[in-house]
Design an enzyme around this catalytic site. Structure first.
Site, PDB file in Angstrom:
ATOM      1  N   ARG A   1      42.633  33.296  44.323  1.00  0.00           N
ATOM      2  CA  ARG A   1      41.256  33.437  43.955  1.00  0.00           C
ATOM      3  C   ARG A   1      40.725  33.192  45.100  1.00  0.00           C
ATOM      4  NH1 ARG A   1      40.452  28.983  45.503  1.00  0.00           N
ATOM      5  NH2 ARG A   1      38.452  29.099  44.933  1.00  0.00           N
TER       6      ARG A   1
ATOM      7  N   ARG B   1      38.500  42.171  39.503  1.00  0.00           N
ATOM      8  CA  ARG B   1      37.537  41.222  39.474  1.00  0.00           C
ATOM      9  C   ARG B   1      36.265  41.897  40.245  1.00  0.00           C
ATOM     10  NH1 ARG B   1      38.583  35.166  40.931  1.00  0.00           N
ATOM     11  NH2 ARG B   1      36.870  34.885  39.207  1.00  0.00           N
TER      12      ARG B   1
ATOM     13  N   ASP C   1      30.531  34.591  47.221  1.00  0.00           N
ATOM     14  CA  ASP C   1      31.513  35.937  46.817  1.00  0.00           C
ATOM     15  C   ASP C   1      30.598  37.104  47.132  1.00  0.00           C
ATOM     16  OD1 ASP C   1      32.237  33.434  44.816  1.00  0.00           O
ATOM     17  OD2 ASP C   1      33.765  34.998  44.783  1.00  0.00           O
TER      18      ASP C   1
ATOM     19  N   GLN D   1      38.356  24.435  39.549  1.00  0.00           N
ATOM     20  CA  GLN D   1      38.746  24.653  41.044  1.00  0.00           C
ATOM     21  C   GLN D   1      38.317  23.247  42.104  1.00  0.00           C
ATOM     22  OE1 GLN D   1      37.056  26.860  39.072  1.00  0.00           O
ATOM     23  NE2 GLN D   1      37.621  28.872  39.595  1.00  0.00           N
TER      24      GLN D   1
HETATM   25  O1  MRU Z   1      36.569  32.463  40.596  1.00  0.00           O
HETATM   26  P1  MRU Z   1      36.963  31.958  41.904  1.00  0.00           P
HETATM   27  O2  MRU Z   1      37.928  30.639  42.036  1.00  0.00           O
HETATM   28  O3  MRU Z   1      37.794  33.138  42.708  1.00  0.00           O
HETATM   29  O4  MRU Z   1      35.675  31.593  42.441  1.00  0.00           O
HETATM   30  C1  MRU Z   1      35.668  31.254  43.988  1.00  0.00           C
HETATM   31  C2  MRU Z   1      34.447  30.897  44.402  1.00  0.00           C
HETATM   32  O5  MRU Z   1      33.259  30.983  43.694  1.00  0.00           O
HETATM   33  C3  MRU Z   1      34.342  30.502  46.061  1.00  0.00           C
HETATM   34  O6  MRU Z   1      33.335  29.588  46.123  1.00  0.00           O
HETATM   35  C4  MRU Z   1      33.871  31.697  46.756  1.00  0.00           C
HETATM   36  O7  MRU Z   1      34.882  32.778  46.524  1.00  0.00           O
HETATM   37  C5  MRU Z   1      33.938  31.519  48.246  1.00  0.00           C
HETATM   38  S1  MRU Z   1      35.647  31.284  49.026  1.00  0.00           S
HETATM   39  C6  MRU Z   1      35.831  30.902  50.389  1.00  0.00           C
END
Ligand code: MRU
Length: 356
Positions: free
Chosen positions: A46, A91, A239, A198
């Protein structure tokens, strides 16, 4: 961090299973497209850049498997495209996924005249190149962004934007790492990041590995510590950052940005230009992933809410650019007006200047 998030070896994609961290360090090997798609959907891998890189290796893997079947060229090409479509459906929010798939499609389209084994090799080469570029971009963001962090800073971060979320080094955590490597004294406040933790599971683990002082807090504590003057700035990954500088990141990021503004603290996004999507004018149009209710009603199989409780579970929210102090990219620091700055940064993307 010494443990690689992902790599390709012996015909399979090897991923550190992030759902098992921090309790276990387990690697999984994906040998077909359904297992790659499952790994992305279930967050075994992720973070926006890591999702894109995994999908790129997924396309290369699909091409290898199809090349072994000695198909006619049209069947081979449509098989590779079908695999890419399956990966694209995993996703919706992180644009790095679509950016990476687009780069792989361009290689496929440009390889007329090559046989399927040669195409498969070229696709693997492209995915490998993207993995190397990712680390270079992250280190460049580290160099640029470290200037924004004063000696002695208390930094709030949300979710995980470290090596685990990328090919290596990380985005927001990469900047923090670079400031630490430059000898600055730092302390990081780590939002636990409900519902999937996370921050608690991954960011706290990475900061401990790096020897960077940190304190874990629940998401609803950030305002309290800002009010007490114990946080100097907020720094997060993203993202998808769109043309006007609005950015989607893990749910709860918007609240952090609002709190930062209320306390007159800087709020920084750290993201490579592969996270920038100029095709979308503003944040209202960013697709937001809605995940399963049981991520909210239970934790690791233990129910925490009454049966039948209505649940909303958006995985991301959008922070409007008016709350953003600056965006750190591998091309430099972009400040308002973001539309111009982002266009200029994208004019010089890494892949246009890199040779193999
Ligand atoms: O759902 P996730 O764990 O994939 O979300 C990740 C995030 O929101 C991070 O902050 C984002 O991808 C930036 S990672 C360099």
């Amino acid at each position: 961090m010494t443990v690689p998030t992902l790599d390709f070896r012996d015909g399979s994609i090897r991923l550190l299973d992030q759902t098992k961290l921090p309790l276990e360090t387990v690697f999984i090997e994906c040998r077909d497209i359904p297992s790659v798609a499952e790994a992305i959907t279930s967050l075994r891998v992720r973070g926006a850049p890591a999702i894109g890189l995994t999908a790129a290796f997924g396309v290369a893997l699909a091409a290898r498997l199809l090349a072994d079947q000695h198909l006619a060229e049209t069947e081979f090409r449509s098989g590779v495209s079908a695999a890419a479509a399956q990966l694209a459906a995993t996703r919706p929010t992180a644009v790095n996924l679509f950016w990476a798939l687009e780069r792989m499609r361009a290689v496929l389209d440009a390889s007329g005249g090559a046989d399927s084994k040669q195409i498969a090799e070229r696709l693997l080469l492209e995915a490998t190149r993207m993995l190397k570029e990712d680390e270079r971009c992250n280190r460049a963001m580290g160099r640029h962004g470290a200037e924004l962090i004063p000696d002695g800073a208390n930094i709030l971060t949300h979710c995980n934007a470290g090596a685990l979320a990328t090919g290596a080094y990380g985005t927001a955590l990469g900047v923090i790492q670079a400031a630490h490597e430059a000898g600055k004294r730092l302390h990081v406040w780590v939002d636990e990041t409900r519902p999937l933790l996370q921050g608690a599971r991954l960011t706290a683990w990475e900061l401990r590995e790096a020897g960077i002082p940190h304190t874990l807090i629940t998401d609803n504590m950030a305002g309290h510590f800002m009010q007490r003057g114990q946080i100097d700035l907020a720094m997060v990954g993203a993202d998808r950052i769109v043309a006007n500088g609005d950015g989607a990141n893990k749910i709860g990021t918007y609240s952090v940005a609002v709190l930062a503004r209320a306390h007159a603290l800087p709020f920084y996004f750290v993201a490579p230009t592969s996270t920038v999507d100029l095709s979308i004018a503003d944040g209202h149009h960013i697709p937001i992933e809605e995940r399963k209710p049981d991520e909210v009603t239970s934790f690791r199989g233990v129910r925490t809410a009454p049966e039948g409780t209505a649940v909303a579970n958006p995985a991301f929210d959008v922070t409007p650019s008016r709350l953003v102090t600056a965006i750190v990219t591998e091309r430099g620091i972009v400040r308002a007006p973001f539309a111009e700055g982002l266009r200029a940064a994208l004019g010089n993307r890494e892949e246009t200047v890199v040779s193999t």
